[in-house]
Scaffold this active site. Structure first.
Site, PDB file in Angstrom:
ATOM      1  N   ASN A 147      -1.992   0.275   6.939  1.00 15.57           N
ATOM      2  CA  ASN A 147      -1.535  -0.911   7.347  1.00 15.57           C
ATOM      3  C   ASN A 147      -0.960  -1.579   6.271  1.00 15.57           C
ATOM      4  O   ASN A 147      -0.770  -2.924   6.309  1.00 15.57           O
ATOM      5  CB  ASN A 147      -2.621  -1.748   7.946  1.00 15.57           C
ATOM      6  CG  ASN A 147      -3.823  -2.023   7.011  1.00 15.57           C
ATOM      7  OD1 ASN A 147      -3.566  -1.535   5.659  1.00 15.57           O
ATOM      8  ND2 ASN A 147      -5.037  -2.643   7.071  1.00 15.57           N
ATOM      9  N   TYR A 175     -12.299  -1.206  -3.734  1.00 13.40           N
ATOM     10  CA  TYR A 175     -12.815  -1.610  -2.582  1.00 13.40           C
ATOM     11  C   TYR A 175     -14.516  -1.509  -2.658  1.00 13.40           C
ATOM     12  O   TYR A 175     -15.051  -1.278  -1.700  1.00 13.40           O
ATOM     13  CB  TYR A 175     -12.198  -0.551  -1.695  1.00 13.40           C
ATOM     14  CG  TYR A 175     -11.118  -1.045  -1.156  1.00 13.40           C
ATOM     15  CD1 TYR A 175     -10.916  -2.624  -0.273  1.00 13.40           C
ATOM     16  CD2 TYR A 175      -9.760  -0.472  -1.125  1.00 13.40           C
ATOM     17  CE1 TYR A 175      -9.720  -2.733   0.173  1.00 13.40           C
ATOM     18  CE2 TYR A 175      -8.546  -0.904  -0.554  1.00 13.40           C
ATOM     19  CZ  TYR A 175      -8.377  -1.995   0.211  1.00 13.40           C
ATOM     20  OH  TYR A 175      -7.532  -2.700   0.614  1.00 13.40           O
ATOM     21  N   GLU A 208     -10.102  -9.248  -8.033  1.00 12.91           N
ATOM     22  CA  GLU A 208      -8.876  -8.556  -7.549  1.00 12.91           C
ATOM     23  C   GLU A 208      -7.935  -8.789  -8.809  1.00 12.91           C
ATOM     24  O   GLU A 208      -7.308  -7.573  -9.111  1.00 12.91           O
ATOM     25  CB  GLU A 208      -8.466  -8.654  -6.335  1.00 12.91           C
ATOM     26  CG  GLU A 208      -9.598  -8.159  -5.357  1.00 12.91           C
ATOM     27  CD  GLU A 208      -9.340  -8.267  -3.857  1.00 12.91           C
ATOM     28  OE1 GLU A 208      -9.924  -7.596  -2.964  1.00 12.91           O
ATOM     29  OE2 GLU A 208      -8.119  -8.848  -3.516  1.00 12.91           O
ATOM     30  N   LYS A 232       0.840  -1.126   0.023  1.00 14.67           N
ATOM     31  CA  LYS A 232      -0.059   0.020   0.021  1.00 14.67           C
ATOM     32  C   LYS A 232       0.871   1.416  -0.119  1.00 14.67           C
ATOM     33  O   LYS A 232       2.028   1.254   0.253  1.00 14.67           O
ATOM     34  CB  LYS A 232      -1.018   0.056   1.339  1.00 14.67           C
ATOM     35  CG  LYS A 232      -2.171  -1.000   1.162  1.00 14.67           C
ATOM     36  CD  LYS A 232      -3.025  -0.945   2.342  1.00 14.67           C
ATOM     37  CE  LYS A 232      -4.106  -2.077   2.308  1.00 14.67           C
ATOM     38  NZ  LYS A 232      -4.973  -1.910   3.213  1.00 14.67           N
ATOM     39  N   HIS A 256      -2.160  -5.422   1.280  1.00 13.48           N
ATOM     40  CA  HIS A 256      -3.536  -5.702   1.235  1.00 13.48           C
ATOM     41  C   HIS A 256      -3.527  -7.150   0.608  1.00 13.48           C
ATOM     42  O   HIS A 256      -2.415  -7.651   0.068  1.00 13.48           O
ATOM     43  CB  HIS A 256      -4.370  -4.859  -0.042  1.00 13.48           C
ATOM     44  CG  HIS A 256      -5.425  -5.714  -0.418  1.00 13.48           C
ATOM     45  ND1 HIS A 256      -6.878  -5.714  -0.025  1.00 13.48           N
ATOM     46  CD2 HIS A 256      -5.553  -6.458  -1.679  1.00 13.48           C
ATOM     47  CE1 HIS A 256      -7.422  -6.792  -0.633  1.00 13.48           C
ATOM     48  NE2 HIS A 256      -6.979  -7.116  -1.453  1.00 13.48           N
TER      49      HIS A 256
END
Ligand code: ATP
Ligand code: MG
Length: 145
Positions: free
Chosen positions: A121, A58, A135, A18, A124
């Protein structure tokens, strides 16, 4: 049929390093840990998603209160999208990432070591075979895989 039997039983998952992790300069460290854990990287690209592209990725979370912050964050800078392959790749990659909230992630996981908060975080991972299929198709054409 050119694919070997071994290759055809392998599972694939979509992984993202990310924007927070790319920005803090730990892309190489995360890639080294992915390879050390036995994944084959089948495809990889650095992209900077637009807000609309992050929303499309998302979309399952569109009704959640954190959707705006999540898609702002995912479009805030470049990230690295990858197709990872191994036996049980989906569960294995989620295990290597650790819990969504880095404060709750196990020692030695990527989110524990590189994540700053539940919003930032570091990584993913797809959460199920159908999700992985969607995805992977979102970022890669069949020919690239
Ligand atoms: P990801 O899909 O990014 O791999 P995940 O599957 O562990 O993470 P999800 O429930 O799919 O978790 O949530 C997607 C992302 O939305 C999380 O990575 C996190 O950054 C953010 N998020 C999830 N829950 C919360 C929350 N309660 N508050 C703030 N952000 C959240
Ligand atoms: Mg998820």
């Amino acid at each position: 049929m050119r694919l070997s039997y071994n290759r055809s039983v392998m599972e694939r998952t979509l992984a993202i390093i990310k924007p927070d992790a790319v920005k803090s300069g730990v892309t190489g460290k995360i890639l080294a840990r992915i390879e050390a854990n036995g994944f084959q990287i089948r495809a990889m690209r650095m992209i900077h998603m637009s807000k609309a592209e992050a929303e499309g990725f998302y979309y399952v979370h569109k009704a959640r209160p954190f959707f705006g912050a999540l898609t702002d964050f995912m479009s805030s800078g470049p990230c690295v999208v990858m197709c990872l392959e191994s036996d049980g790749a989906i569960r294995k990659w989620r295990h290597q990432m650790g819990a969504t909230d880095p404060a709750k992630a196990e020692a030695g996981t990527l989110r524990k070591d590189f994540g700053a908060s539940i919003d930032n975080n570091a990584t993913h991972g797809s959460d199920a075979p159908e999700t992985a299929s969607f995805e992977l198709g979102y970022f890669f054409r069949g020919m690239e895989l």
